[in-house]
Design a protein around this motif. Structure first.
Motif, PDB file in Angstrom:
ATOM      1  N   TYR A 140       0.851  -1.193   0.000  1.00  0.00           N
ATOM      2  CA  TYR A 140       0.000   0.000   0.000  1.00  0.00           C
ATOM      3  C   TYR A 140       0.889   1.246   0.000  1.00  0.00           C
ATOM      4  O   TYR A 140       1.751   1.411   0.866  1.00  0.00           O
ATOM      5  CB  TYR A 140      -0.873  -0.068   1.238  1.00  0.00           C
ATOM      6  N   GLY A 141       0.669   2.139  -0.967  1.00  0.00           N
ATOM      7  CA  GLY A 141       1.542   3.297  -1.139  1.00  0.00           C
ATOM      8  C   GLY A 141       1.792   4.103   0.122  1.00  0.00           C
ATOM      9  O   GLY A 141       2.943   4.382   0.470  1.00  0.00           O
ATOM     10  N   PRO A 142       0.743   4.527   0.855  1.00  0.00           N
ATOM     11  CA  PRO A 142       0.976   5.288   2.081  1.00  0.00           C
ATOM     12  C   PRO A 142       1.798   4.528   3.118  1.00  0.00           C
ATOM     13  O   PRO A 142       2.652   5.114   3.796  1.00  0.00           O
ATOM     14  CB  PRO A 142      -0.447   5.571   2.591  1.00  0.00           C
ATOM     15  N   ASP A 143       1.550   3.223   3.254  1.00  0.00           N
ATOM     16  CA  ASP A 143       2.326   2.441   4.219  1.00  0.00           C
ATOM     17  C   ASP A 143       3.755   2.230   3.746  1.00  0.00           C
ATOM     18  O   ASP A 143       4.693   2.218   4.564  1.00  0.00           O
ATOM     19  CB  ASP A 143       1.660   1.083   4.462  1.00  0.00           C
ATOM     20  N   LEU A 144       3.952   2.056   2.440  1.00  0.00           N
ATOM     21  CA  LEU A 144       5.305   1.939   1.913  1.00  0.00           C
ATOM     22  C   LEU A 144       6.094   3.207   2.215  1.00  0.00           C
ATOM     23  O   LEU A 144       7.261   3.154   2.637  1.00  0.00           O
ATOM     24  CB  LEU A 144       5.272   1.690   0.403  1.00  0.00           C
ATOM     25  N   MET A 145       5.466   4.365   2.030  1.00  0.00           N
ATOM     26  CA  MET A 145       6.128   5.632   2.312  1.00  0.00           C
ATOM     27  C   MET A 145       6.495   5.729   3.790  1.00  0.00           C
ATOM     28  O   MET A 145       7.629   6.101   4.138  1.00  0.00           O
ATOM     29  CB  MET A 145       5.215   6.793   1.911  1.00  0.00           C
ATOM     30  N   ALA A 146       5.557   5.379   4.663  1.00  0.00           N
ATOM     31  CA  ALA A 146       5.827   5.460   6.096  1.00  0.00           C
ATOM     32  C   ALA A 146       6.910   4.477   6.523  1.00  0.00           C
ATOM     33  O   ALA A 146       7.828   4.834   7.280  1.00  0.00           O
ATOM     34  CB  ALA A 146       4.537   5.191   6.877  1.00  0.00           C
ATOM     35  N   LYS A 147       6.826   3.247   6.040  1.00  0.00           N
ATOM     36  CA  LYS A 147       7.811   2.244   6.423  1.00  0.00           C
ATOM     37  C   LYS A 147       9.208   2.616   5.925  1.00  0.00           C
ATOM     38  O   LYS A 147      10.209   2.421   6.636  1.00  0.00           O
ATOM     39  CB  LYS A 147       7.410   0.869   5.873  1.00  0.00           C
ATOM     40  N   PHE A 148       9.296   3.172   4.704  1.00  0.00           N
ATOM     41  CA  PHE A 148      10.616   3.512   4.191  1.00  0.00           C
ATOM     42  C   PHE A 148      11.160   4.756   4.890  1.00  0.00           C
ATOM     43  O   PHE A 148      12.378   4.867   5.096  1.00  0.00           O
ATOM     44  CB  PHE A 148      10.596   3.710   2.677  1.00  0.00           C
ATOM     45  N   CYS A 149      10.295   5.685   5.255  1.00  0.00           N
ATOM     46  CA  CYS A 149      10.759   6.845   6.026  1.00  0.00           C
ATOM     47  C   CYS A 149      11.289   6.396   7.387  1.00  0.00           C
ATOM     48  O   CYS A 149      12.303   6.927   7.868  1.00  0.00           O
ATOM     49  CB  CYS A 149       9.626   7.852   6.201  1.00  0.00           C
ATOM     50  N   GLU A 150      10.604   5.439   8.003  1.00  0.00           N
ATOM     51  CA  GLU A 150      11.087   4.908   9.285  1.00  0.00           C
ATOM     52  C   GLU A 150      12.467   4.268   9.116  1.00  0.00           C
ATOM     53  O   GLU A 150      13.375   4.500   9.926  1.00  0.00           O
ATOM     54  CB  GLU A 150      10.094   3.881   9.829  1.00  0.00           C
ATOM     55  N   ARG A 151      12.640   3.497   8.068  1.00  0.00           N
ATOM     56  CA  ARG A 151      13.929   2.878   7.804  1.00  0.00           C
ATOM     57  C   ARG A 151      14.984   3.934   7.489  1.00  0.00           C
ATOM     58  O   ARG A 151      16.124   3.853   7.957  1.00  0.00           O
ATOM     59  CB  ARG A 151      13.799   1.884   6.634  1.00  0.00           C
ATOM     60  N   ALA A 191       0.157  22.591   2.515  1.00  0.00           N
ATOM     61  CA  ALA A 191      -0.045  21.167   2.796  1.00  0.00           C
ATOM     62  C   ALA A 191       1.273  20.404   2.718  1.00  0.00           C
ATOM     63  O   ALA A 191       1.516  19.475   3.498  1.00  0.00           O
ATOM     64  CB  ALA A 191      -1.056  20.581   1.812  1.00  0.00           C
ATOM     65  N   LEU A 192       2.138  20.812   1.787  1.00  0.00           N
ATOM     66  CA  LEU A 192       3.433  20.149   1.652  1.00  0.00           C
ATOM     67  C   LEU A 192       4.312  20.422   2.872  1.00  0.00           C
ATOM     68  O   LEU A 192       5.003  19.518   3.358  1.00  0.00           O
ATOM     69  CB  LEU A 192       4.125  20.633   0.377  1.00  0.00           C
ATOM     70  N   VAL A 193       4.291  21.644   3.364  1.00  0.00           N
ATOM     71  CA  VAL A 193       5.051  21.980   4.574  1.00  0.00           C
ATOM     72  C   VAL A 193       4.545  21.160   5.757  1.00  0.00           C
ATOM     73  O   VAL A 193       5.336  20.630   6.559  1.00  0.00           O
ATOM     74  CB  VAL A 193       4.945  23.494   4.868  1.00  0.00           C
ATOM     75  N   GLN A 194       3.219  21.009   5.870  1.00  0.00           N
ATOM     76  CA  GLN A 194       2.657  20.219   6.961  1.00  0.00           C
ATOM     77  C   GLN A 194       3.063  18.754   6.838  1.00  0.00           C
ATOM     78  O   GLN A 194       3.357  18.091   7.844  1.00  0.00           O
ATOM     79  CB  GLN A 194       1.133  20.332   6.958  1.00  0.00           C
ATOM     80  N   LEU A 195       3.080  18.236   5.614  1.00  0.00           N
ATOM     81  CA  LEU A 195       3.522  16.865   5.385  1.00  0.00           C
ATOM     82  C   LEU A 195       4.960  16.676   5.855  1.00  0.00           C
ATOM     83  O   LEU A 195       5.264  15.718   6.584  1.00  0.00           O
ATOM     84  CB  LEU A 195       3.400  16.516   3.896  1.00  0.00           C
ATOM     85  N   ALA A 196       5.851  17.565   5.442  1.00  0.00           N
ATOM     86  CA  ALA A 196       7.255  17.448   5.842  1.00  0.00           C
ATOM     87  C   ALA A 196       7.388  17.521   7.355  1.00  0.00           C
ATOM     88  O   ALA A 196       8.166  16.756   7.967  1.00  0.00           O
ATOM     89  CB  ALA A 196       8.078  18.540   5.170  1.00  0.00           C
ATOM     90  N   LEU A 197       6.646  18.432   7.983  1.00  0.00           N
ATOM     91  CA  LEU A 197       6.695  18.568   9.434  1.00  0.00           C
ATOM     92  C   LEU A 197       6.219  17.302  10.130  1.00  0.00           C
ATOM     93  O   LEU A 197       6.854  16.812  11.088  1.00  0.00           O
ATOM     94  CB  LEU A 197       5.841  19.765   9.852  1.00  0.00           C
ATOM     95  N   PHE A 229       9.231  10.515  12.418  1.00  0.00           N
ATOM     96  CA  PHE A 229      10.442   9.720  12.214  1.00  0.00           C
ATOM     97  C   PHE A 229      11.659  10.579  12.528  1.00  0.00           C
ATOM     98  O   PHE A 229      12.204  11.251  11.650  1.00  0.00           O
ATOM     99  CB  PHE A 229      10.490   9.189  10.777  1.00  0.00           C
ATOM    100  N   ASP A 230      12.039  10.560  13.779  1.00  0.00           N
ATOM    101  CA  ASP A 230      13.133  11.409  14.249  1.00  0.00           C
ATOM    102  C   ASP A 230      14.415  11.109  13.484  1.00  0.00           C
ATOM    103  O   ASP A 230      14.845   9.963  13.397  1.00  0.00           O
ATOM    104  CB  ASP A 230      13.352  11.172  15.745  1.00  0.00           C
ATOM    105  N   GLY A 231      15.011  12.140  12.916  1.00  0.00           N
ATOM    106  CA  GLY A 231      16.236  11.978  12.144  1.00  0.00           C
ATOM    107  C   GLY A 231      16.023  11.874  10.650  1.00  0.00           C
ATOM    108  O   GLY A 231      16.986  11.853   9.884  1.00  0.00           O
ATOM    109  N   LEU A 232      14.753  11.837  10.196  1.00  0.00           N
ATOM    110  CA  LEU A 232      14.472  11.742   8.764  1.00  0.00           C
ATOM    111  C   LEU A 232      14.951  13.001   8.045  1.00  0.00           C
ATOM    112  O   LEU A 232      14.701  14.117   8.496  1.00  0.00           O
ATOM    113  CB  LEU A 232      12.974  11.562   8.535  1.00  0.00           C
ATOM    114  N   LYS A 271      19.867  16.950  -4.036  1.00  0.00           N
ATOM    115  CA  LYS A 271      20.539  15.647  -3.967  1.00  0.00           C
ATOM    116  C   LYS A 271      19.788  14.623  -3.106  1.00  0.00           C
ATOM    117  O   LYS A 271      20.354  13.998  -2.203  1.00  0.00           O
ATOM    118  CB  LYS A 271      21.979  15.808  -3.452  1.00  0.00           C
ATOM    119  N   PRO A 272      18.509  14.417  -3.381  1.00  0.00           N
ATOM    120  CA  PRO A 272      17.791  13.371  -2.641  1.00  0.00           C
ATOM    121  C   PRO A 272      18.147  11.983  -3.167  1.00  0.00           C
ATOM    122  O   PRO A 272      18.634  11.826  -4.296  1.00  0.00           O
ATOM    123  CB  PRO A 272      16.329  13.696  -2.929  1.00  0.00           C
TER     124      PRO A 272
END
Length: 281
Positions: A107-118, A136-142, A148-151, A180-181
């Motif tokens: 699932y796309g949203p869960d893939l994003m969350a799991k990879f951000c955690e990793r 909305a983009l600023v809120q997403l980044a925040l 995910f501390d350290g992301l 450079k992402p």
């Protein structure tokens, strides 16, 4: 096209030596869906980053699968992706009906969350392209940084709801490359995100692009996600329809029945091949 069933455990074992190799696929209504799970998908992402390769991931629910039949440009974008992961539960059921044993969707949203955690641990760098607007983009980044501390979110851009000029596209590519992402998350919806990734894949230096659709709205807290029981029962579409009926009614009332009837025909052909003993690829 006839094929030999390849259980997901066999697929994992066959590719365990090189996670940068994409997993095998199964054809559902002409779309090559990856026999994969979250861990295998994230391993591919990490390996592609480490090897400085270039690829992109499409997430496919029933809407995407059916929409490729109407839109040749979308079909080319999806079929040329490095991975097309099964985002919808009905898509997983269809793959398993053809002889496979996936236990869950990617699932796309869960893939994003799991990879951000990793990535908060590995240090992979993120760029966010999409969102309803810059706020909305600023809120997403925040939200992602808080969760995910350290992301490392190294940049973002919310495009206008119109076709960008060549100059604007050049500026966006330059901004992404300057940041450079390692991963560019793309949340501009089907079919825009798939076409965007396909068109700009060669120009963007980031190793991995991933189109995740509504994940931006979910993680920004703008739209609630369906309860887990509705997701596992394949009823997420009903929950989302109840929240955004004016925007989504046509999508679900058009594409869901087309997927059911289209796959019923494919499954009938599959059963006839099994009856004949035809397992050739």
């Amino acid at each position: 096209m006839p094929f030999s069933p390849a259980p997901i455990d066999d697929a994992r074992a066959a590719l365990a030596g090189d996670p940068a190799l994409p997993p095998p696929t199964v054809d559902v209504l002409g779309v090559p869906l990856a026999l994969t799970d979250y861990e295998r998908t994230m391993d591919w992402m990490d390996a592609t980053i480490q090897q400085q390769g270039k690829g992109y991931i499409c997430v496919a629910a029933t809407h995407t699968v059916v929409a490729t039949q109407d839109d040749p440009e979308l079909r080319a974008a999806v079929c040329n992706a490095s991975l097309v992961v099964p985002d919808g539960q009905p898509v997983v059921w269809a793959m398993n009906a053809l002889g496979h044993d996936l236990t869950n969707r990617v699932y796309g949203p869960d893939l994003m969350a799991k990879f951000c955690e990793r990535s908060a641990l590995t240090g992979a760098r993120m760029f966010l392209y999409g969102g309803r607007n810059q706020g909305a983009l600023v809120q997403l980044a925040l939200n992602l940084r808080r969760r995910f501390d350290g992301l490392q979110v190294v940049g973002g851009y919310s495009p206008p709801f119109r076709t960008l000029s060549d100059e604007e596209i050049d500026a966006v590519v330059a901004e992404i490359n300057h940041a450079k992402p390692d991963v560019v998350w793309v949340g501009i919806g089907v079919p825009k995100q798939e076409k965007w990734m396909a068109a700009l894949r060669d120009r963007i230096d980031a190793p991995v692009l991933v189109g995740v659709g509504a994940a931006f709205d979910f993680h920004a807290g703008l739209i609630p996600q369906a309860p887990a029981w509705m997701q596992s029962a394949g009823l997420e579409w009903l929950f989302r329809l109840s929240k955004e009926p004016r925007r989504l009614w046509k999508r679900y009332l058009t594409y869901n029945p087309r997927f059911v009837f289209g796959f019923a025909r494919q499954y009938a052909r599959h059963r006839r091949r099994l009856a004949r003993g035809d397992f050739a690829s």
